[in-house]
Motif scaffolding. Structure first.
Motif, PDB file in Angstrom:
ATOM      1  N   LEU A  40       0.827  -1.201   0.000  1.00 57.01           N
ATOM      2  CA  LEU A  40       0.000   0.000   0.000  1.00 57.01           C
ATOM      3  C   LEU A  40       0.859   1.246   0.000  1.00 57.01           C
ATOM      4  O   LEU A  40       2.014   1.225   0.450  1.00 57.01           O
ATOM      5  CB  LEU A  40      -0.963   0.007   1.198  1.00 57.01           C
ATOM      6  N   GLU A  41       0.286   2.309  -0.513  1.00 57.91           N
ATOM      7  CA  GLU A  41       0.928   3.613  -0.447  1.00 57.91           C
ATOM      8  C   GLU A  41       0.433   4.332   0.791  1.00 57.91           C
ATOM      9  O   GLU A  41      -0.741   4.249   1.139  1.00 57.91           O
ATOM     10  CB  GLU A  41       0.586   4.427  -1.699  1.00 57.91           C
ATOM     11  N   ALA A  42       1.339   5.015   1.480  1.00 64.31           N
ATOM     12  CA  ALA A  42       0.938   5.776   2.660  1.00 64.31           C
ATOM     13  C   ALA A  42       1.969   6.866   2.878  1.00 64.31           C
ATOM     14  O   ALA A  42       3.084   6.804   2.344  1.00 64.31           O
ATOM     15  CB  ALA A  42       0.859   4.860   3.879  1.00 64.31           C
ATOM     16  N   GLU A  43       1.581   7.877   3.658  1.00 63.55           N
ATOM     17  CA  GLU A  43       2.500   9.015   3.868  1.00 63.55           C
ATOM     18  C   GLU A  43       3.754   8.578   4.614  1.00 63.55           C
ATOM     19  O   GLU A  43       4.852   9.002   4.305  1.00 63.55           O
ATOM     20  CB  GLU A  43       1.789  10.108   4.653  1.00 63.55           C
ATOM     21  N   ASP A  44       3.560   7.781   5.638  1.00 61.48           N
ATOM     22  CA  ASP A  44       4.707   7.282   6.389  1.00 61.48           C
ATOM     23  C   ASP A  44       4.316   5.959   7.041  1.00 61.48           C
ATOM     24  O   ASP A  44       3.182   5.488   6.910  1.00 61.48           O
ATOM     25  CB  ASP A  44       5.189   8.310   7.440  1.00 61.48           C
ATOM     26  N   ILE A  75      -9.869  -9.934  -1.740  1.00 58.15           N
ATOM     27  CA  ILE A  75      -9.528  -9.012  -0.657  1.00 58.15           C
ATOM     28  C   ILE A  75      -9.184  -7.641  -1.223  1.00 58.15           C
ATOM     29  O   ILE A  75      -9.632  -6.602  -0.717  1.00 58.15           O
ATOM     30  CB  ILE A  75      -8.363  -9.581   0.187  1.00 58.15           C
ATOM     31  N   LEU A  76      -8.395  -7.626  -2.303  1.00 54.63           N
ATOM     32  CA  LEU A  76      -8.030  -6.352  -2.927  1.00 54.63           C
ATOM     33  C   LEU A  76      -9.282  -5.604  -3.380  1.00 54.63           C
ATOM     34  O   LEU A  76      -9.438  -4.401  -3.120  1.00 54.63           O
ATOM     35  CB  LEU A  76      -7.093  -6.616  -4.117  1.00 54.63           C
ATOM     36  N   GLY A 104      -5.192   3.355  -1.300  1.00 56.79           N
ATOM     37  CA  GLY A 104      -3.749   3.210  -1.499  1.00 56.79           C
ATOM     38  C   GLY A 104      -3.278   1.778  -1.674  1.00 56.79           C
ATOM     39  O   GLY A 104      -2.085   1.544  -1.882  1.00 56.79           O
ATOM     40  N   VAL A 105      -4.208   0.833  -1.614  1.00 56.43           N
ATOM     41  CA  VAL A 105      -3.808  -0.580  -1.661  1.00 56.43           C
ATOM     42  C   VAL A 105      -3.491  -0.988  -3.092  1.00 56.43           C
ATOM     43  O   VAL A 105      -4.297  -0.797  -3.990  1.00 56.43           O
ATOM     44  CB  VAL A 105      -4.938  -1.482  -1.126  1.00 56.43           C
TER      45      VAL A 105
END
Lengths: 84, 84
Positions: free
Chosen positions: A47-51, B22-23, B33-34
């Motif tokens: 996943l993408e996340a800020e931190d 799940i995705l 963001g996944v």
């Protein structure tokens, strides 16, 4: 990008028929030192996340909302940073 | 007594419908963001063995004979000593 590895296990005391079947099969195959077998699910999510801390909050929410059944299951997770 | 934690995953390239579900569900719930979700099995086994290296050999044999399907699955495991 973060990689979260989530483990979902039955809570202690909840019956685990798949684990019991594995234990029986291992004993049947001659693995006599085996004392217990418990099964669980592993889910790996990128996943993408800020931190990292934001990624952790998101993953916790995913577990609570979708990935684990809080009545019978516990979850743990670890988060690693990934360079893609 | 040793505790072996075994992870069984699909090999790269093998379809993982549960991961795909799940995705889809996470995206549907608003987790945008996944990027990917893959599932696997976790099996925790307690066993008696002479030493850690003997425990490792036994667990590898269990994986090859019963716990993983070598055609479509890979396995990894770690072994910890347990004081009971």
């Amino acid at each position: 990008m973060y990689l979260a590895r989530i483990h979902v296990r039955f809570k202690p005391g909840v019956l685990d028929p798949q684990g019991a079947a594995i234990l029986g099969a291992l004993n049947h195959l001659g693995f006599e030192g085996v004392k217990s077998a418990r099964t669980g699910k592993m889910i790996e999510i990128t996943l993408e996340a800020e931190d990292r801390s934001a990624a952790g909050r998101t993953v916790r929410e995913m577990c609570e909302k979708l990935l684990a059944n809080p009545v019978i299951e516990d979850f743990t997770f670890e988060i690693a940073e990934e360079n893609l």
